[in-house]
Design an enzyme around this catalytic site. Sequence first.
Site, PDB file in Angstrom:
ATOM      1  N   LYS A  39       0.827  -1.205   0.000  1.00 16.82           N
ATOM      2  CA  LYS A  39       0.000   0.000   0.000  1.00 16.82           C
ATOM      3  C   LYS A  39       0.866   1.262   0.000  1.00 16.82           C
ATOM      4  CE  LYS A  39      -2.867   0.792   3.619  1.00 16.82           C
ATOM      5  NZ  LYS A  39      -2.630   2.158   4.132  1.00 16.82           N
ATOM      6  N   ARG A  44       2.884   5.971  -3.280  1.00 17.20           N
ATOM      7  CA  ARG A  44       4.031   6.783  -3.711  1.00 17.20           C
ATOM      8  C   ARG A  44       4.231   6.685  -5.228  1.00 17.20           C
ATOM      9  NH1 ARG A  44       4.214   5.653   1.516  1.00 17.20           N
ATOM     10  NH2 ARG A  44       5.548   6.807   2.969  1.00 17.20           N
ATOM     11  N   GLN A 188       4.832   9.122   7.212  1.00 16.75           N
ATOM     12  CA  GLN A 188       3.917  10.076   6.577  1.00 16.75           C
ATOM     13  C   GLN A 188       4.421  11.500   6.789  1.00 16.75           C
ATOM     14  OE1 GLN A 188      -0.035   9.160   7.984  1.00 16.75           O
ATOM     15  NE2 GLN A 188      -0.114   7.244   6.844  1.00 16.75           N
ATOM     16  N   ASP A 336       1.902  -1.158  11.751  1.00 17.12           N
ATOM     17  CA  ASP A 336       0.598  -1.587  11.220  1.00 17.12           C
ATOM     18  C   ASP A 336       0.278  -3.042  11.560  1.00 17.12           C
ATOM     19  OD1 ASP A 336       0.201   0.899  10.162  1.00 17.12           O
ATOM     20  OD2 ASP A 336       0.937   0.381   8.167  1.00 17.12           O
TER      21      ASP A 336
HETATM   22  C1  S3P Z   1       2.534   4.817   6.165  1.00 17.90           C
HETATM   23  C2  S3P Z   1       3.125   5.147   7.344  1.00 17.90           C
HETATM   24  C3  S3P Z   1       2.631   4.704   8.651  1.00 17.90           C
HETATM   25  C4  S3P Z   1       1.654   3.553   8.512  1.00 17.90           C
HETATM   26  C5  S3P Z   1       0.664   3.785   7.427  1.00 17.90           C
HETATM   27  C6  S3P Z   1       1.351   3.942   6.096  1.00 17.90           C
HETATM   28  C7  S3P Z   1       3.107   5.338   4.912  1.00 17.90           C
HETATM   29  O1  S3P Z   1       1.962   5.780   9.271  1.00 17.90           O
HETATM   30  O2  S3P Z   1       0.981   3.341   9.730  1.00 17.90           O
HETATM   31  O3  S3P Z   1      -0.245   2.688   7.335  1.00 17.90           O
HETATM   32  O4  S3P Z   1       2.781   4.813   3.828  1.00 17.90           O
HETATM   33  O5  S3P Z   1       3.921   6.259   4.978  1.00 17.90           O
HETATM   34  P1  S3P Z   1       2.752   6.860  10.171  1.00 17.90           P
HETATM   35  O6  S3P Z   1       3.702   7.550   9.311  1.00 17.90           O
HETATM   36  O7  S3P Z   1       1.677   7.776  10.667  1.00 17.90           O
HETATM   37  O8  S3P Z   1       3.383   6.068  11.267  1.00 17.90           O
END
Ligand code: S3P
Length: 450
Positions: A39, A44, A188, A336
């Site tokens: 995912k 990205r 993120q 996750d």
């Molecule tokens: C993700 C980063 C994680 C993860 C999310 C996907 C990403 O979140 O929990 O399911 O694709 O960058 P956080 O950056 O808030 O930890």
Amino acid sequence: MPVSAVITTKSTETNQDLIIQSPPSGLSLSGTITVPGDKSISHRALMLGAIATGETRIQGLLLGEDPRSTAGCFQGMGAEISPLNTELVTVQGIGLGNLQEPNDILNAGNSGTTLRLMLGLLASHPGRFFSVTGDSSLRSRPMSRVVKPLQEMGAHIWGRNGNSLAPLAVQGSVLKPTHYHSPIASAQVKSCILLAGLMVEGETTVTEPALSRDHSERMLKAFGAKIRINPETNSATVIGPAQLSGQTVIVPGDISSAAFWLVAGAIVPDSQLLIENVGVNPTRTGILEALEMMGADIVRENEREVAGEPVADLRVRHSQLKGCTIAGDLIPRLIDEIPILAVAAVFAQGTTIIRDAAELRVKESDRIAVMASQLNRMGAKATELPDGLEIIGGTPLTGSEVESHADHRIAMSLAVAALNASGTSTIHGAEAAAISYPDFTTTLAKVCHP
Ligand code: S3P
């Protein structure tokens, strides 16, 4: 509708119940599984494809609801993206700085990654106005973690609750470089700031307290951005303005989706599963280390590198698990997977303690509260901690009615728990699985034998 001898679904237009009936002799799992595309990498690939020059070809994109939200947003800003229903998705990039002002609100649906990463791009488009929103879960999740550092770079963003909750309004502007020390290890946040830095003259750096997934850094480099990594300080720097050109991206299977089968294979007696083509980027393999600590029998086979990401096949066999402590720098590498690890802990001998995971309270649901309450409904002994869970393993579970709370990972974790519970379990809100794993129920029916 019976999907197999033990798996049934009951659907209305918007909701699905997943019903799992475990016979008195129990179930077993066997077979070979290919999990859907990662995912994080899928989001990205769509985003970088949209802002690069030329065509990007994406093989193995996750055809789940979250990437559909990303595709919808970038189509709304002028990128041409082929239908998300084939093995190959193509994106005609419009070039960095050329996202068009959309004529409607951009809707990120349930996807925190879509909204947070996109904000970095929107904020750095001078003179253009954007409004963004999401579903009720996303509208309750904290956006200040990206809004504040973007504002320090000169961004103009407004929203409810002191500019911290979507819907948000963004007036793009010329941003200035920053060195942001993030208080949380979040890919993120890191990715949002690095994407904002693409159009900024000079160096934009993010330092995080522990290393989070590094897919953005890898993919930005592959698209031609100048990226510098300092592993000693967990820092990533983008040197702007960048030049991005379209690439071929091969998306590996999502280890976060494989995790459901790893735990199912480990806890259900007489089970053996082979999960093929799983991304094993070291920033994501905390789940393998945690399960190995618990005594799981997992073997990595056919290890290889595919388009800049490490990939392997994972074979899991049933074994008796034991409790352990999961905390510290391991947490961002399995963030996750904690709901499904909680299920593993229920069937492990002894106590499992999960700490330093307060982030779980602001995911698609409050995953600490929801996992404790739903597992306890089935007879587990799970106690909420402010930043994690304490689970005393070894109590048999009884089939029960449980709720996904519209959270895809909760729905699938509870389904796995139900495989090892006596009698019948009903998972309400099982349709949430389609966010990251549209074929979850079909695959479950295929590998699950009475
Ligand atoms: C993700 C980063 C994680 C993860 C999310 C996907 C990403 O979140 O929990 O399911 O694709 O960058 P956080 O950056 O808030 O930890």
